[in-house]
Design a protein around this motif. Structure first.
Motif, mmCIF file in Angstrom:
data_model
loop_
_atom_site.group_PDB
_atom_site.id
_atom_site.type_symbol
_atom_site.label_atom_id
_atom_site.label_comp_id
_atom_site.label_asym_id
_atom_site.label_seq_id
_atom_site.Cartn_x
_atom_site.Cartn_y
_atom_site.Cartn_z
ATOM 1 N N ILE A 108 0.853 -1.621 0.248
ATOM 2 C CA ILE A 108 0.102 0.239 0.181
ATOM 3 C C ILE A 108 1.125 1.209 0.417
ATOM 4 N N THR A 109 1.825 1.369 1.268
ATOM 5 C CA THR A 109 2.721 2.628 0.805
ATOM 6 C C THR A 109 3.542 2.308 -0.296
ATOM 7 N N VAL A 125 2.542 1.769 -3.731
ATOM 8 C CA VAL A 125 1.897 2.167 -4.414
ATOM 9 C C VAL A 125 0.817 3.799 -3.843
ATOM 10 N N ALA A 126 0.961 4.013 -2.712
ATOM 11 C CA ALA A 126 0.518 5.773 -2.724
ATOM 12 C C ALA A 126 1.594 6.314 -2.316
ATOM 13 N N LEU A 127 2.566 6.014 -2.145
ATOM 14 C CA LEU A 127 4.073 6.490 -2.169
ATOM 15 C C LEU A 127 4.229 6.921 -3.559
#
Lengths: 283, 276
Positions: free
Chosen positions: A6-7, A9-11
């Protein structure tokens, strides 16, 4: 595992949509070296645009500060009918397309507008002149200060001011000694946001400016003209000034945000300590 | 009674209220009122013909469609970003957090020219995409990209505080009672976030519908294909067609008001949901 996914993809999304564009502004600005960069910035039209941008923000922001503080006092410290409606009306400039913000001033002051013909006969040119740019700038940066100050005034309440009043403080003394210290960080936060919008506004100012080089061009409009003349490097050089404004805004914003939170916590803490004692003594 | 006592003690209500109403009227209300009043002077047929002109209708379709697409992309990725910022710690978290507001701080014209340059067929991002036959700049996809940039902070900043207020212990309790990861997500996390999530989506959508500066460069402004509604207002103004510009502006203003009402409703719903 999921957490790292998740981190990532978000970054990745932030990098693609925010970091790459910001870096590209500066990369394009220096694409032809420092000499070309400097030339684009010290060119007379660019300097004139910078001056007009500073003038528009220099008029709009202080006026909106005065309004924001007045609105904060009236709406934050008093209860009255129509309070909610007033809050909604103050937010209107945010809900309106920037193009419409400019259009309304053309409809009022343009050559075929309501007041335009009369004013032009009397030598007052508003639209396609500097006053129109200032008016549009005031309009688009209108809600920022009020929006920050009203909730803070409301959260802090009226006890401190009442105490000062009872102890004999005059109106101005009350404001500068009691209210202002409580709202200063919130006020500064509003000023930072209002200033960024005032200096960077494009749509509304574009509609009222008439695009007269050296006369009614602000920095964002100058960027547009250079870009449309296929002078991309110069456009990005001037744009990089606005990019610096954005970075300074973000840094100041982050610093002041922390201060606002701290002072809000302190105010809430003080309110809890004072109130029980006060309610007893009031009886 | 309390109110009266307050009024007597604190000075300046009349003065500050007067300044507030006067300034609000002069700067915002009277100028905005010119729009509906000016429309009244148009004949109904002229008004209808202007706002149903095929070129204008095509612009509504693009403005609303691209705004919807951009707000949807932001609803997904903005939620992930908000989750990561609220729940996880990693090096540079504070810098990323500050950077989220870049679309508020960067003038829209700058965003417009830099996105156009990046996504042009010879740009950093446009060139690799062109190899796969995807063109972004000067297409509706480019308009959507610009609107994603503009709308991102609305979703992140609406969701972030709500996620921070979620109690991880509730999720842990559910897990220990045998709930699966998907169960926790769909039964606990998403229902709690839903009102704020919808508000963020609506805010991003509302902003996108009216956006001008970041879009006009990347869109290429081809009639019927990549013209947004705000651009048509500008085009009509440049032709001194004030009634035409006003008519389109009134339609857009009506859309903005509906969205504003919806957002206000959503926000009070979200507040009620959060309040214990």
């Amino acid at each position: 595992m999921v957490r790292w996914g998740i981190t990532a993809v978000a970054l990745g999304f932030v990098a693609l949509f925010l970091v790459v564009p910001l870096v590209a502004v500066f990369a394009e600005a220096f694409a032809k070296g420092f000499g070309a960069y400097r030339a684009a910035i010290v060119e007379p039209d660019a300097v004139a645009a910078l001056k007009l941008t500073l003038l528009a923000a220099g008029v709009a922001v202080p006026l909106n500060v005065l309004f924001g503080v007045a609105a904060g006092w009236a709406i934050g410290k008093f209860q009255f009918r129509g309070r909610h409606l007033l809050l909604t009306l103050i937010d209107l400039p945010f809900a309106v397309s920037p193009v419409i913000s400019g259009l309304v001033f053309v409809l009022l002051f343009g050559r075929r507008g309501w007041l335009g013909p009369w004013m032009i006969d009397h030598g007052l040119q508003i639209v396609f002149a500097v006053p129109g740019i200032i008016l549009a700038t005031i309009f688009v940066s209108f809600p920022f200060v009020a929006r920050e100050v009203i909730p803070i005034m409301e959260a802090i309440g009226t006890e401190e001011e009442e105490a000062a009043r009872v102890l004999g403080a005059g109106g101005l003394q009350l404001f500068f000694r009691v209210t202002l210290p409580n709202i200063k960080w919130g006020l500064l936060y509003g000023v930072i946001l209002a200033n960024a919008r005032a200096m960077g506004e494009f749509g509304a100012v574009s509609v009222v400016s008439g695009h007269i080089r050296g006369l009614t061009n602000t920095l964002p409009l100058h960027v547009e003209i250079l870009y449309n003349e296929y002078n991309a490097q110069a456009a990005f050089a001037v744009a990089s000034l606005l990019g610096c404004l954005a970075i300074v805004t973000l840094v100041l914003k982050a610093i002041v945000e922390a201060r606002v939170e701290r002072s809000a916590r302190a105010a809430a803490h003080a309110a809890i300590e004072v109130m029980p004692w006060e309610s007893k003594s009031a009886v | 009674m309390n109110i009266r006592a307050q009024r007597r003690v604190l000075p300046g209500f009349g003065l500050t209220m007067g300044i507030t109403v006067l300034y609000l009227s002069l700067i915002v209300l009277i100028p905005l009122a010119t729009l509906p009043v000016r429309t009244m002077t148009m004949s109904w047929a002229a008004f209808r013909d202007t706002i149903t002109d095929p070129r204008v209708v095509a612009s509504y379709r693009l403005s609303l469609g691209a705004s919807l697409a951009a707000a949807s992309v932001n609803a997904v990725f903005g939620a992930l970003v908000a989750w990561v910022l609220a729940r996880y710690s990693f090096p540079g978290r504070r810098i990323v957090d500050a950077l989220i507001d870049l679309p508020f701080a960067l003038p829209t014209a700058v965003a417009g020219i830099v996105l156009t340059t990046l996504y042009a067929p010879n740009g950093w991002l446009g060139a690799p995409l062109a190899k796969y036959g995807i063109s972004v700049a000067f297409t509706p996809l480019g308009v959507t990209v610009a609107l994603i940039f503009i709308g991102l902070p609305f979703v992140v900043r609406t969701l972030q505080p709500v996620i921070e207020d979620l109690d991880p212990e509730v999720e842990e309790a559910a897990t220990s009672l045998g709930a699966s990861r998907a169960g926790v997500l769909f039964r606990i996390i998403l229902p709690n976030l839903f009102p704020a999530w919808l508000t963020g989506f609506a805010l991003a959508f509302a902003r996108a519908v009216g956006e001008y500066g970041s879009v006009v460069f990347i869109s290429g402004n081809m009639p019927m294909r990549t013209e947004i509604s705000p651009l048509l207002i500008v085009t009509k103004l440049e032709q001194y067609d004030y009634p035409g510009a006003t008519a389109i502006a009134v339609v857009m203003l009506a859309i903005s008001f509906v969205l504003l009402l919806a957002i206000n409703g959503l926000q009070s719903w979200a507040r009620r949901r959060v309040a214990p």
